[in-house]
Motif scaffolding. Structure first.
Motif, mmCIF file in Angstrom:
data_model
loop_
_atom_site.group_PDB
_atom_site.id
_atom_site.type_symbol
_atom_site.label_atom_id
_atom_site.label_comp_id
_atom_site.label_asym_id
_atom_site.label_seq_id
_atom_site.Cartn_x
_atom_site.Cartn_y
_atom_site.Cartn_z
ATOM 1 N N VAL A 33 4.164 -4.986 -11.031
ATOM 2 C CA VAL A 33 3.323 -5.897 -10.247
ATOM 3 C C VAL A 33 4.180 -6.967 -9.572
ATOM 4 O O VAL A 33 3.980 -7.292 -8.398
ATOM 5 N N ALA A 34 5.141 -7.534 -10.312
ATOM 6 C CA ALA A 34 6.012 -8.555 -9.735
ATOM 7 C C ALA A 34 6.812 -7.996 -8.558
ATOM 8 O O ALA A 34 6.955 -8.653 -7.520
ATOM 9 N N THR A 35 7.313 -6.779 -8.707
ATOM 10 C CA THR A 35 8.068 -6.143 -7.624
ATOM 11 C C THR A 35 7.194 -5.956 -6.389
ATOM 12 O O THR A 35 7.632 -6.196 -5.254
ATOM 13 N N TYR A 54 6.731 -9.301 -4.653
ATOM 14 C CA TYR A 54 7.907 -9.657 -3.865
ATOM 15 C C TYR A 54 7.949 -8.849 -2.566
ATOM 16 O O TYR A 54 8.297 -9.379 -1.502
ATOM 17 N N GLN A 55 7.604 -7.570 -2.668
ATOM 18 C CA GLN A 55 7.570 -6.725 -1.478
ATOM 19 C C GLN A 55 6.545 -7.240 -0.474
ATOM 20 O O GLN A 55 6.796 -7.318 0.728
ATOM 21 N N HIS A 56 5.366 -7.629 -0.985
ATOM 22 C CA HIS A 56 4.304 -8.131 -0.118
ATOM 23 C C HIS A 56 4.715 -9.435 0.563
ATOM 24 O O HIS A 56 4.425 -9.654 1.744
ATOM 25 N N SER A 57 5.394 -10.291 -0.176
ATOM 26 C CA SER A 57 5.799 -11.581 0.394
ATOM 27 C C SER A 57 6.816 -11.411 1.511
ATOM 28 O O SER A 57 6.928 -12.277 2.390
ATOM 29 N N ALA A 58 7.552 -10.299 1.497
ATOM 30 C CA ALA A 58 8.595 -10.099 2.501
ATOM 31 C C ALA A 58 8.062 -9.541 3.809
ATOM 32 O O ALA A 58 8.727 -9.640 4.844
ATOM 33 N N GLY A 85 0.806 -1.203 0.000
ATOM 34 C CA GLY A 85 0.000 0.000 0.000
ATOM 35 C C GLY A 85 0.842 1.258 0.000
ATOM 36 O O GLY A 85 0.552 2.217 -0.725
ATOM 37 N N TYR A 86 1.914 1.259 0.801
ATOM 38 C CA TYR A 86 2.800 2.420 0.835
ATOM 39 C C TYR A 86 3.474 2.615 -0.520
ATOM 40 O O TYR A 86 3.567 3.740 -1.028
ATOM 41 N N GLU A 87 3.981 1.529 -1.110
ATOM 42 C CA GLU A 87 4.700 1.646 -2.372
ATOM 43 C C GLU A 87 3.785 2.160 -3.487
ATOM 44 O O GLU A 87 4.202 2.966 -4.327
ATOM 45 N N ILE A 88 2.527 1.712 -3.493
ATOM 46 C CA ILE A 88 1.590 2.186 -4.519
ATOM 47 C C ILE A 88 1.314 3.674 -4.331
ATOM 48 O O ILE A 88 1.319 4.452 -5.295
ATOM 49 N N ARG A 89 1.079 4.089 -3.088
ATOM 50 C CA ARG A 89 0.841 5.512 -2.820
ATOM 51 C C ARG A 89 2.053 6.348 -3.199
ATOM 52 O O ARG A 89 1.918 7.438 -3.778
ATOM 53 N N PHE A 90 3.238 5.842 -2.886
ATOM 54 C CA PHE A 90 4.462 6.572 -3.212
ATOM 55 C C PHE A 90 4.629 6.696 -4.722
ATOM 56 O O PHE A 90 4.971 7.766 -5.240
ATOM 57 N N LEU A 91 4.365 5.593 -5.442
ATOM 58 C CA LEU A 91 4.487 5.618 -6.900
ATOM 59 C C LEU A 91 3.498 6.598 -7.517
ATOM 60 O O LEU A 91 3.853 7.374 -8.419
#
Length: 227
Positions: free
Chosen positions: A182-184, A187-191, A88-94
């Motif tokens: 999406v793949a990135t 991977y972020q979510h899985s971590a 969620g943070y990464e999407i908002r940042f993007l």
């Protein structure tokens, strides 16, 4: 084990558990060290053998650092406010970067990142979910490689000077950049095996937990808070 129950969003009422932390000693010795700009925290408390996400018995403790950052670090009453780097943070940042770029505003596309280190209890559901998200990310990356091979073969055997439109769109922007983004994110979510509230203090951090984990932690005399 039900696959949907493993990868679904948790619907229980979260409880916040406060754990003690400290600045990692080697991170404070740099001449330009500024704890309001970048830092490394270490978990001090020993966590119970219960998964924080699902409240089930832990199958292992994962030694892992979780990344936190904030665009132009937001100020709080204590001077800092760092947010966990979730999907969620990464999407908002993007989206914020894209908006500021479209409106010709200056933005920092690589803000400083801080880290919280420790050993975290995880259950079999956590590990299975992590593998699932990683496998989906791998599939997206491999699909792009397959598209590239198809393009190379197509250009060799085709009598036309142009790629078929569907194949071209699947490659760009379908796989690059959309598929790789999406793949990135997957991977972020899985971590992110453990979720946290924003960090506002170097001495303590709030973990977003399942009530079962909070109950186990409270047995040691620590108070959790409902959200």
């Amino acid at each position: 084990m039900n696959l949907l129950n493993t990868i679904r969003f948790d619907t229980y009422n979260e409880l916040d558990v406060t754990v003690r932390t400290r600045l990692r000693k080697d991170s404070t010795t740099a001449p330009d060290f500024d704890p309001s700009a970048r830092f490394a925290l270490q978990l001090l408390d020993r966590l119970p053998d219960i998964c924080a996400r699902h409240g089930e018995p832990a199958v292992e403790f994962v030694d892992k650092g979780f990344a936190f950052r904030s665009h132009e670090p937001e100020r709080s009453s204590t001077g800092i406010r760092w947010i966990q780097r979730t999907v969620g943070y990464e999407i908002r940042f993007l989206l914020r970067v894209m908006y500021r770029a479209a409106t010709m505003r200056r933005t920092d596309v690589s803000p400083p990142s801080s880290i919280l280190e420790g050993e975290w209890p995880v259950c079999s559901k956590c590990l299975l979910a992590r593998r699932i998200w990683q496998y989906i990310g791998h599939a997206i990356v491999l699909a792009g490689i397959g598209l590239l091979i198809a393009v190379l073969i197509g250009t060799q055997i085709s009598t036309s000077d142009h790629l078929p439109v569907p194949l071209g769109l699947a490659l760009f922007p379908g796989w690059f950049p959309c598929g790789l983004v999406v793949a990135t994110l997957l991977y972020q979510h899985s971590a992110n095996l453990v979720l946290f509230r924003p960090i506002t203090n170097h001495d303590k951090v709030w973990i977003r937990t399942h009530p079962g984990f909070a109950d186990a932690f409270e047995s040691d005399g620590t108070t959790s808070e409902a959200r």
